[in-house]
Design a protein around this motif. Structure first.
Motif, short mmCIF file in Angstrom:
data_model
loop_
_atom_site.label_atom_id
_atom_site.label_comp_id
_atom_site.label_asym_id
_atom_site.label_seq_id
_atom_site.Cartn_x
_atom_site.Cartn_y
_atom_site.Cartn_z
N HIS A 134 119.86 -13.65 49.41
CA HIS A 134 118.51 -13.22 49.78
C HIS A 134 117.68 -13.15 48.51
O HIS A 134 118.18 -13.39 47.42
CB HIS A 134 118.54 -11.90 50.56
CG HIS A 134 119.03 -10.69 49.81
ND1 HIS A 134 120.29 -10.61 49.24
CD2 HIS A 134 118.44 -9.49 49.54
CE1 HIS A 134 120.44 -9.43 48.67
NE2 HIS A 134 119.34 -8.72 48.83
N HIS A 136 116.26 -10.80 46.70
CA HIS A 136 116.18 -9.65 45.79
C HIS A 136 116.67 -9.98 44.37
O HIS A 136 117.75 -10.54 44.18
CB HIS A 136 116.97 -8.46 46.35
CG HIS A 136 116.23 -7.73 47.44
ND1 HIS A 136 116.81 -6.77 48.23
CD2 HIS A 136 114.93 -7.83 47.84
CE1 HIS A 136 115.90 -6.31 49.08
NE2 HIS A 136 114.76 -6.93 48.87
N ASP A 138 117.93 -8.18 42.06
CA ASP A 138 119.20 -7.63 41.54
C ASP A 138 120.38 -8.52 41.91
O ASP A 138 121.45 -8.40 41.31
CB ASP A 138 119.41 -6.18 41.99
CG ASP A 138 119.50 -5.98 43.49
OD1 ASP A 138 118.86 -6.73 44.24
OD2 ASP A 138 120.23 -5.06 43.91
N HIS A 139 120.21 -9.45 42.87
CA HIS A 139 121.31 -10.36 43.22
C HIS A 139 121.13 -11.79 42.71
O HIS A 139 122.11 -12.52 42.56
CB HIS A 139 121.53 -10.37 44.74
CG HIS A 139 122.07 -9.06 45.23
ND1 HIS A 139 123.40 -8.72 45.14
CD2 HIS A 139 121.45 -7.98 45.76
CE1 HIS A 139 123.57 -7.49 45.60
NE2 HIS A 139 122.41 -7.02 45.98
N HIS A 199 118.96 -6.44 56.27
CA HIS A 199 118.58 -5.77 55.03
C HIS A 199 117.20 -6.27 54.55
O HIS A 199 116.35 -5.48 54.13
CB HIS A 199 119.67 -6.04 53.99
CG HIS A 199 119.31 -5.74 52.59
ND1 HIS A 199 119.07 -4.47 52.14
CD2 HIS A 199 119.13 -6.56 51.52
CE1 HIS A 199 118.77 -4.51 50.84
NE2 HIS A 199 118.80 -5.76 50.45
N ASP A 218 124.63 -6.51 50.76
CA ASP A 218 123.81 -5.34 51.08
C ASP A 218 123.92 -4.89 52.53
O ASP A 218 122.99 -4.28 53.07
CB ASP A 218 122.33 -5.58 50.72
CG ASP A 218 122.09 -5.53 49.21
OD1 ASP A 218 122.88 -4.87 48.51
OD2 ASP A 218 121.12 -6.15 48.74
#
Ligand SMILES: [Zn+2]
Length: 361
Positions: A134, A136, A138-139, A199, A218
């Motif tokens: 996805h 985000h 942080d990933h 999410h 997540d």
């Protein structure tokens, strides 16, 4: 696995080592000061402010090496890599490597891990494809480390979000899909599927049929309580359903995107039970927590009434769940209050369980 000579800066390891302590204890501290402090303390285990119960050993993964990562084989040509906070997965093939996610905290260690594995198994080390779970950061915030030639693949909504974010560290995927996409590289296959928003509006299921491994980020947190506010999810009823969709795949191993270990089906079942217990407790709380004292205390301050009521409701809903899962799910005492708040709010606004704020008699 032998590591390359280049090492991440010591400050990174020092920083990460300190994050657990730094994140400590807002919920418990807030509760102890609140108007219903007695209720919260009586209803469940409360550590002193800033302190939490020890993490059960089985929640922890393998130790990281001197460079700050662990890389392990899942099955056949499928591997996972972690810094014990985030996880990514990669498939080595005769034509190059397929990487799924590029968490920035693992960062350059992704390339060290891939280099070590491919040196040992004789496959080419070049990452030719990068799948985004996805959008985000942080990933996938280390995506730019893979250069401009890698083929980036994600859901069409992931592309839309990344074009909006315009972050040079997260180039938008040029290969997108709506429902399903089969990625075959060097005789190895990943099946990507979108089962609706959960999410985020773009979070996908990544299925490795040959290795009976599912990567879903997540949604399930093996042996840990879900991150704050049900993993800050945008659609909580759909996030809850995503757990069940995950179980409909015949996986043996789950790569969950967070923390330092892989997941088993028993781990996922335990989280599903935790969430169901939290929903039941939240529903009961909305039906039996009397709002009158809050109206009396805060008078014309409507937001104060709602905040105090919802805080008290979250504490009451969380207390028996924290007590039940402490020792089974790591950090149940850290995030269950916040998770109870998110589940309560979703019950109210998505589920129509309005409690004392329903139809005026
Ligand atoms: Zn996320």
């Amino acid at each position: 696995m032998t590591a390359e000579s280049a090492k991440p800066p010591a400050s990174r390891r020092t920083f990460l080592a300190g994050t657990g302590a730094a994140a400590a204890g807002t919920a418990a501290a807030a509760l102890l000061d609140g108007p219903l402090a007695g209720t919260a303390q009586a209803a469940g285990p409360v550590c002193p402010p800033g302190q939490f119960a020890p993490v059960p050993k089985r929640a922890l993964g393998p130790p990281v090496n001197a460079d700050g990562y662990f890389v392990g084989q899942i099955k056949g040509d499928l591997y996972w890599v972690t810094d014990s906070f985030y996880t990514a997965m990669f498939l080595t093939t005769q034509d190059g490597v397929v990487l799924v996610d590029a968490p920035p905290t693992i960062g350059h260690n992704l390339l060290r891990a891939i280099g070590a594995v491919t040196q040992a198994n004789g496959r080419p080390s070049l990452v030719t494809h990068l799948v985004y779970s996805h959008s985000h950061a942080d990933h996938i915030g280390a995506s730019s480390l893979l250069g401009s030639d890698v083929v980036r693949i994600g859901h069409s909504e992931c592309r839309t979000l990344l074009l909006r974010d315009n972050d040079p560290n997260r180039p938008s995927p040029e290969v997108t899909f709506e429902d399903r996409h089969t990625l075959t590289v060097g005789g190895q296959t990943l099946e990507l599927a979108f089962h609706g928003p959960n999410h985020t509006p773009d979070n996908i299921f990544i299925w490795a049929p040959g290795q009976q491994t599912l990567m879903l980020v997540d949604v399930i947190f093996p042996r840990w309580a879900p991150f704050k506010n049900v993993a800050v999810s945008q659609d909580i009823p759909a996030w809850i359903r995503a757990q069940d969709i995950a179980m409909s795949y015949p996986w043996h191993t789950l790569v969950a995107g967070h923390l330092g270990r892989l997941g088993t089906r028993a781990d996922a079942e335990l989280q599903i039970a935790y969430v169901a217990d939290l929903q039941a407790s939240a529903r009961a709380t909305l039906q039996n927590l009397n709002p009158t004292p809050f109206f009396k205390k805060y008078g014309d301050n409507a937001w104060a009434i709602f905040k105090a009521y919802l805080d008290a409701a979250s504490a009451q809903a969380a207390a028996p769940v924290t007590q039940k899962y402490l020792g089974k799910l790591a950090a149940a005492d850290v995030f269950t209050f916040d998770n109870a708040f998110a589940v309560l709010e979703s019950l109210r606004i998505d589920g129509g369980v309005l409690g004392p704020f329903g139809d005026h008699p």
